[in-house]
Scaffold this active site. Structure first.
Site, short mmCIF file in Angstrom:
data_model
loop_
_atom_site.label_atom_id
_atom_site.label_comp_id
_atom_site.label_asym_id
_atom_site.label_seq_id
_atom_site.Cartn_x
_atom_site.Cartn_y
_atom_site.Cartn_z
N CYS A 128 0.82 -1.21 0.00
CA CYS A 128 0.00 0.00 0.00
C CYS A 128 0.87 1.27 0.00
CB CYS A 128 -0.97 -0.01 1.17
SG CYS A 128 -0.18 -0.33 2.73
N ASN A 129 2.13 1.12 0.34
CA ASN A 129 2.99 2.31 0.40
C ASN A 129 4.02 2.39 -0.70
OD1 ASN A 129 1.92 3.60 2.65
ND2 ASN A 129 2.96 2.20 4.03
N SER A 173 10.49 1.93 5.42
CA SER A 173 9.02 1.85 5.53
C SER A 173 8.45 3.09 6.20
CB SER A 173 8.64 0.64 6.37
OG SER A 173 9.01 -0.53 5.72
N GLY A 183 -18.88 3.50 21.18
CA GLY A 183 -18.61 4.41 20.06
C GLY A 183 -18.12 3.60 18.88
N GLY A 236 -17.16 4.57 15.88
CA GLY A 236 -16.47 5.38 14.87
C GLY A 236 -15.22 4.68 14.36
#
Lengths: 444, 271
Positions: free
Chosen positions: A57-58, A116, A196, A198
């Site tokens: 992903c990087n 990284s 929560g 979120g």
């Protein structure tokens, strides 16, 4: 036939989180099948002799062996534009490239986690191994690429073993889980409550599930969202306005709501803790402002870790890893130097071997040509004499070639000249290649 | 005999030192897994230690439980009880402290290796030997329990203040520490029960008035105290900090009463 190892033919072309925006990284993301096809095309349609593609992903990086490393760069970017259907001209500056020794160093830095986003992370090594094996099994690597990758994996292993580059958690979620693990030996048997639903709470809850937590309950001001998450994770839902019964059952609480006031007040927690007896409650408060009343800190058997405490540990661990990264860089410098010297010595050995084979062939041919004129015992003497003569002639030459390789790893021009002069076809594969391949299979 | 005794003494000290260093390295590096070599190291340690004590016993002509030799028995007890707990809970985080203690205790028995005491009638009785040995291991169990209690309180404080240093990081989790605290008390209690049972049988056979003996009274009181602690855990459900507090209180009483009795008499009054 591998010929001689030619370090200057190694090129790395890539983008990563420091050079490219997320949109570009997304556009150049390959799954393993797409990568396999791209590598195949690179071998068939460009001047690449071997290529390995790494995609995380990087970063997206290609490790290429080519007799024309500079032209291959443009060819690869063209290939990327065609395959991913994207115009890369505005992003040319996002691409970096390394060649020769710098490329080997970069490869080792990536494998060791020094390059990284999260310094010292372990995932990259696994991803690199997968990328390498994809190329290896597709037949897209060369013996030199095999050698370089195996060495990079070895250095990465040493870096993690001999330094503390991978020690200490550096994400809030993993630090939260590590705090909980200091409290409970078996996290999996502890019921958890997420207050929560979120994004932040979800991250920590995810880390808890990864750590083995089996019983999770979710409370959210909007019950639909709680139900949605509960369905996704096979969790239960509890009433946000009546948290006390859930707090009595849970041993771990993760609080991450947007509430401007405390959701778990000190009197409420006091009541709950009194009913829990001596059972410990570990509470993670990820909210700002805090959702767990700071006054609750004094309650016995209640351990509250707020976002400040978690971030403090993250920062400390990051600093520690940065210090360790310097040790890893030194290790990489030393190991890459050794590797370059060693591969240069393999080249010298290959030239010597080819030279000796060539001269021996000539000797054999001449002996069989003139040998008939000699008696049997004279023939043996002739054989011994010619062998001894050639050994003496070759002795100094061999010693000088070896010392030349030791003095400098950049002797390919001299070796090439010698090979042309003597019509030699040296091959470094003879001794080293089979061993490297079998080692790499063990690593899978 | 003396040469082989000194060699064995040094060998035992060496294996304890090696084990301590091994544990210390693992402590610093954060290694927790018990592997084959750990078992081998422990087996060698115990085999050598038992061989040393047997040789010392032969040299003394009795069970080597007097004067300085007592310390080596205590060292063996510390290492043994810790190893039992290590196996049960599969954690090596505290080994460095207990093996360092065992190493020091064993070193303290050096004068006993050089100077052999006059044989004592009671120590030549094998039943008394087992009784005394069980009593030592019992008190060692209580000592280890107390140390786990202190570790618990220290980790508790670190977690409460959110300042988790190397010590708290390497210690077993809180809920394991209190379990180790009570389990070592149980091991100690079991050994003391055996010691008291054998002591009772022996005193009946020897027909001595054991009831008035301060050492017997103190041991019975300690046994009762720890018995209540174990009952509190399993009947009343005591746990965590409260249980640790109670066990530390028990140990404080044990320590004070033992010191007092030791000040009064080395052996039982009826000897």
């Amino acid at each position: 036939m591998a010929g001689l190892y030619r370090m200057e033919r190694l090129l790395i072309l890539g983008i990563n989180h420091t050079t490219a925006p997320l949109a570009l990284r997304e556009a150049l993301y390959f799954d393993s099948e797409a990568m396999r096809l791209f590598l195949r095309d690179a071998i068939e349609k460009t001047a690449a002799e071997g290529v390995v593609g790494l995609c995380t992903c990087n970063r997206t990086e290609f490790y290429v062996m080519s007799p024309q490393p500079q032209t291959i760069k443009a060819a690869l970017i063209d290939g990327l534009e065609k395959t991913r259907r994207i115009d890369l001209s505005p992003y040319r500056k996002s691409f970096y490239s390394y060649s020769g020794e710098a490329a080997i160093k970069h490869l080792c830095r990536v494998a060791s986690g020094v390059d990284s986003m999260v310094i010292g992370e372990d995932q990259i090594l696994k991803q690199m191994r997968q990328a390498y094996h994809l190329a290896l099994h597709g037949g897209f690597t060369t013996s030199y690429l095999n050698l370089v990758f195996e060495r990079a994996f070895m250095i990465a292993k040493r870096a993690r073993h001999e330094t503390r580059i991978s020690e200490g958690n550096i994400s809030v979620a993993s630090v939260a889980v590590s705090f909980i693990k200091h409290t409970f030996a078996d996290v999996s048997s502890r019921p958890a409550l997420l207050i929560g639903a979120g994004e932040t709470g979800e991250l920590v809850a995810h880390a808890l599930l990864d750590a083995g937590v089996k019983s999770l309950a979710i409370a959210n001001r909007t019950p639909e969202r709680a139900r949605e998450l509960a369905e996704k994770w096979g969790a239960a839902t509890v009433d946000f306005d009546n948290l006390e019964p859930a707090l009595l059952k849970a041993d771990i609480v993760v609080c991450a709501t947007g509430s401007p006031t405390a959701v778990l007040t000190a009197p409420m927690l006091k009541r709950v803790m009194a009913q829990r007896g001596e059972r410990i409650l570990a509470a993670i408060d990820l909210s700002v402002p805090r959702n767990i009343d700071p006054a609750a800190d004094k309650i016995d058997q209640l351990f509250v870790y707020d976002i400040e405490a978690l971030q403090e540990v993250c920062e400390k661990n990051k600093t520690k890893r940065q210090v360790e990264a310097r040790k890893v860089e030194a290790l990489i410098d030393a190991e890459v130097r050794r590797f370059v010297e060693w591969s240069a010595s393999l080249n010298a050995d290959a030239v010597i071997r080819a030279m000796r084979n060539r001269i021996e062939t000539i000797r054999q041919r001449e002996i069989s040509r003139y040998g008939k004129a000699f008696h049997e015992h004279e023939f043996e003497n002739l054989d011994r004499f010619t062998r001894s003569l050639l050994n003496k002639v070759l002795h100094d030459l061999t010693a000088n070639l070896k010392s030349m390789a030791r003095e400098s790893d950049d002797r390919l021009m001299e070796f090439d000249a010698l090979c042309r002069a003597l019509n030699l076809k040296p091959d470094v594969d003879v001794e080293s290649d089979s061993k490297i391949t079998s080692d790499s299979d063990d690593e899978i | 005999m003396t040469a082989s005794l000194i060699t064995l003494y040094a060998a035992v000290a060496l294996v304890y030192l090696v084990a301590t260093i091994h544990y210390a390295v693992e402590f610093v590096r954060g290694l927790e897994r018990i592997v084959f070599w750990d078992h081998l190291e422990r087996t060698i340690t115990f085999a050598l230690h038992v061989a040393f004590l047997l040789t010392l016993g032969r040299a003394y002509g009795e069970l080597p439980l007097v004067q300085y030799s007592f310390f080596s028995f205590t060292a063996l007890g510390v290492a043994l009880v810790h190893t039992i707990l290590e196996q049960r809970f599969q954690t090596r985080g505290t080994g460095v402290f207990f093996f360092a203690l065992a190493f020091v205790l064993h070193l303290m028995c050096w004068p006993g290796v050089l100077h052999h005491p006059e044989p004592h009638r009671l120590l030549q009785n094998p039943v008394y030997g087992v009784h005394a040995l069980a009593a030592i291991f019992g008190y060692v169990g209580f000592l280890i329990s107390a140390l786990y209690g202190l570790f618990y309180l220290s980790v508790y404080r670190s977690l409460k203040s959110r300042r988790i240093g190397l010590f708290a990081t390497r210690m077993p989790p809180l809920d394991l520490l209190w379990k180790m605290n009570i389990d070592s008390a149980i091991v100690g209690f079991a050994f003391l029960t055996v010691a008291l049972g054998l002591g009772l049988a022996l005193s009946v056979r020897l027909n001595v008035a054991y009831v008035n003996d301060p050492k017997v009274v103190q041991s019975c009181a300690v046994w009762l105290l720890y018995g209540l602690l174990i009952l509190g855990r399993f009947v009343l459900g005591w746990r965590g900090r409260f249980l640790v507090g109670m066990s530390l209180a028990c140990f404080a009483v044990t320590l004070l009463s033992t010191m007092l009795v030791a000040y009064l008499h080395t052996f039982h009054t009826f000897v």
